[in-house]
Design a protein around this motif. Structure first.
Motif, short mmCIF file in Angstrom:
data_model
loop_
_atom_site.label_atom_id
_atom_site.label_comp_id
_atom_site.label_asym_id
_atom_site.label_seq_id
_atom_site.Cartn_x
_atom_site.Cartn_y
_atom_site.Cartn_z
N VAL B 29 8.10 6.76 4.57
CA VAL B 29 8.38 6.21 3.25
C VAL B 29 7.05 6.06 2.51
CG1 VAL B 29 10.45 4.99 4.00
CG2 VAL B 29 8.23 3.85 4.07
N THR B 30 7.12 5.89 1.21
CA THR B 30 5.89 5.73 0.42
C THR B 30 5.22 4.42 0.79
OG1 THR B 30 6.83 6.99 -1.42
CG2 THR B 30 4.92 5.58 -1.88
N PRO B 31 3.98 4.52 1.24
CA PRO B 31 3.27 3.28 1.59
C PRO B 31 2.57 2.70 0.38
CG PRO B 31 1.93 5.17 2.14
CD PRO B 31 3.20 5.71 1.55
N TYR B 32 1.96 1.56 0.55
CA TYR B 32 1.04 1.03 -0.44
C TYR B 32 -0.29 1.75 -0.23
CZ TYR B 32 0.75 -2.60 -3.99
OH TYR B 32 0.73 -3.27 -5.19
N LEU B 33 -0.89 2.25 -1.29
CA LEU B 33 -2.09 3.10 -1.20
C LEU B 33 -3.27 2.44 -1.88
CD1 LEU B 33 -0.04 6.22 -2.10
CD2 LEU B 33 -1.35 6.06 0.03
N PHE B 34 -4.43 2.54 -1.26
CA PHE B 34 -5.64 1.90 -1.77
C PHE B 34 -6.81 2.89 -1.71
CE2 PHE B 34 -4.14 -2.54 -1.31
CZ PHE B 34 -3.11 -2.37 -0.41
N TRP B 35 -7.76 2.70 -2.60
CA TRP B 35 -9.09 3.29 -2.47
C TRP B 35 -10.10 2.15 -2.50
CZ3 TRP B 35 -11.02 7.90 -1.18
CH2 TRP B 35 -10.21 9.03 -1.26
N TYR B 36 -10.98 2.16 -1.47
CA TYR B 36 -12.09 1.22 -1.39
C TYR B 36 -13.40 1.99 -1.41
CZ TYR B 36 -9.14 -2.78 0.04
OH TYR B 36 -8.22 -3.80 0.09
N VAL B 37 -14.46 1.33 -1.85
CA VAL B 37 -15.80 1.93 -1.85
C VAL B 37 -16.74 1.00 -1.08
CG1 VAL B 37 -16.43 0.87 -4.08
CG2 VAL B 37 -17.68 2.87 -3.26
N GLN B 38 -17.65 1.60 -0.33
CA GLN B 38 -18.65 0.84 0.42
C GLN B 38 -20.03 1.32 0.04
OE1 GLN B 38 -18.66 1.28 4.73
NE2 GLN B 38 -19.30 -0.84 5.01
N TYR B 39 -20.77 0.48 -0.68
CA TYR B 39 -22.15 0.79 -1.03
C TYR B 39 -23.05 0.45 0.16
CZ TYR B 39 -20.22 1.16 -5.70
OH TYR B 39 -19.46 1.52 -6.78
N PRO B 40 -24.24 1.04 0.21
CA PRO B 40 -25.13 0.82 1.36
C PRO B 40 -25.34 -0.66 1.67
CG PRO B 40 -25.98 2.57 -0.02
CD PRO B 40 -24.81 1.99 -0.76
N ARG B 41 -25.17 -0.99 2.93
CA ARG B 41 -25.40 -2.35 3.44
C ARG B 41 -24.52 -3.39 2.77
NH1 ARG B 41 -29.74 0.40 3.00
NH2 ARG B 41 -30.24 -0.37 0.91
N TYR B 50 -1.99 1.40 -5.46
CA TYR B 50 -0.77 1.97 -6.04
C TYR B 50 0.39 1.77 -5.09
CZ TYR B 50 2.67 5.34 -7.61
OH TYR B 50 3.83 5.92 -8.03
N TYR B 51 1.56 1.50 -5.71
CA TYR B 51 2.79 1.47 -4.92
C TYR B 51 3.92 2.19 -5.62
CZ TYR B 51 6.66 -0.16 -2.05
OH TYR B 51 7.76 -0.21 -1.23
N SER B 52 4.03 1.98 -6.92
CA SER B 52 5.12 2.63 -7.65
C SER B 52 4.74 2.70 -9.12
CB SER B 52 6.43 1.85 -7.48
OG SER B 52 6.31 0.56 -8.06
N GLY B 53 5.56 3.42 -9.90
CA GLY B 53 5.33 3.54 -11.34
C GLY B 53 4.58 4.79 -11.68
N CYS B 91 -9.92 5.84 1.72
CA CYS B 91 -8.51 5.76 1.36
C CYS B 91 -7.82 4.93 2.45
CB CYS B 91 -7.93 7.17 1.30
SG CYS B 91 -6.21 7.26 0.76
N ALA B 92 -6.84 4.13 2.07
CA ALA B 92 -6.16 3.27 3.06
C ALA B 92 -4.70 3.12 2.69
CB ALA B 92 -6.83 1.90 3.14
N VAL B 93 -3.87 2.89 3.70
CA VAL B 93 -2.43 2.72 3.49
C VAL B 93 -1.93 1.50 4.25
CG1 VAL B 93 -2.07 5.19 3.17
CG2 VAL B 93 -1.76 4.20 5.43
N SER B 94 -0.88 0.91 3.72
CA SER B 94 -0.18 -0.14 4.46
C SER B 94 1.29 -0.11 4.07
CB SER B 94 -0.78 -1.51 4.19
OG SER B 94 -0.50 -1.93 2.88
#
Lengths: 114, 114
Positions: B29-41, B50-53, B91-94
């Protein structure tokens, strides 16, 4: 602006020693997490605490134990470190632990095991 | 169980160029989708979720992502990158069934050169 605080930033130790890492969040969140990030940047969840109760334990080795005095603090103790424990340990929090919530991360604690 | 794949371990672009970082997920099924960023240290910071729409969702710092159900993808885009965008992107999903378990992709290291 950082609201999840981790100490120490770095820790170097030898195999077999015990280490303890601290995490505090000032966001008033109910849920806190520990993630392990290995040298290839892979992130794996270790523990999740919701208001002082353990919710998730991703079958990490028994030498790892989370410790929580209240919902704002979640520490991580490693009883007898192994070389494979070398990694960055990231603490995070979220408002209520829902699957659709964003996580707020600390800057991490880098552990080097000699 | 859901999983997420970021097929590009490293991406290098020149400043001012457009950017696309790829993310493919596997879920019944469509999960909840995320993008995270990690800068140095630093810890991870949320870019967007995103989830819907509307399948195109706007994030911070000029980033956007497009969801495609047919391709099981959630690619991140930026029209014109800046050298300060150099970081690791996750990228991450839950899903509701997974509770508080956020599953991360392997990460993509972005290098922006002048």
């Amino acid at each position: 602006e950082t609201a999840v605080f981790q100490t120490p930033n770095y820790h170097v130790t030898q195999v077999g020693n015990e280490v303890s890492f601290n995490c505090k969040q000032t966001l008033g969140h109910d849920t806190m997490y520990w993630y392990k990030q290995d040298s290839k940047k892979l992130l794996k969840i270790m523990f999740s605490y919701n208001n002082k109760q353990l919710i998730v334990n991703e079958t990490v080795p028994r030498r790892f134990s989370p410790q929580s005095s209240d919902k704002a603090h979640l520490n991580l103790r490693i009883k007898s470190v192994e070389p494979e424990d070398s990694a960055v340990y990231l603490c995070a929090s979220s408002p209520a632990g829902g699957f659709n919530e964003r996580l707020f991360f600390g800057h991490g604690t880098k552990l080097s095991v000699l | 169980a859901q999983s997420v794949t970021q097929p590009d371990a490293r991406v290098t672009v020149s400043e001012g160029a457009s950017l696309q970082l790829r993310c493919k997920y596997s879920s019944s099924v469509t999960p909840y989708l995320f993008w995270y960023v990690q800068y140095p240290r630093q810890g991870l910071q949320l870019l967007l979720k995103y989830y819907s729409g509307d399948p195109v969702v706007q994030g911070v710092n000029g980033f956007e992502a497009e969801f495609s159900k047919s391709n099981s993808s959630f690619h991140l885009r930026k029209a014109s990158v800046h050298w300060s965008d150099s970081a690791v992107y996750f990228c991450a999903v839950s899903m509701p069934s997974s509770g508080q378990k956020l599953v991360f992709g392997q990460g993509t290291i972005l290098k922006v050169y002048l």
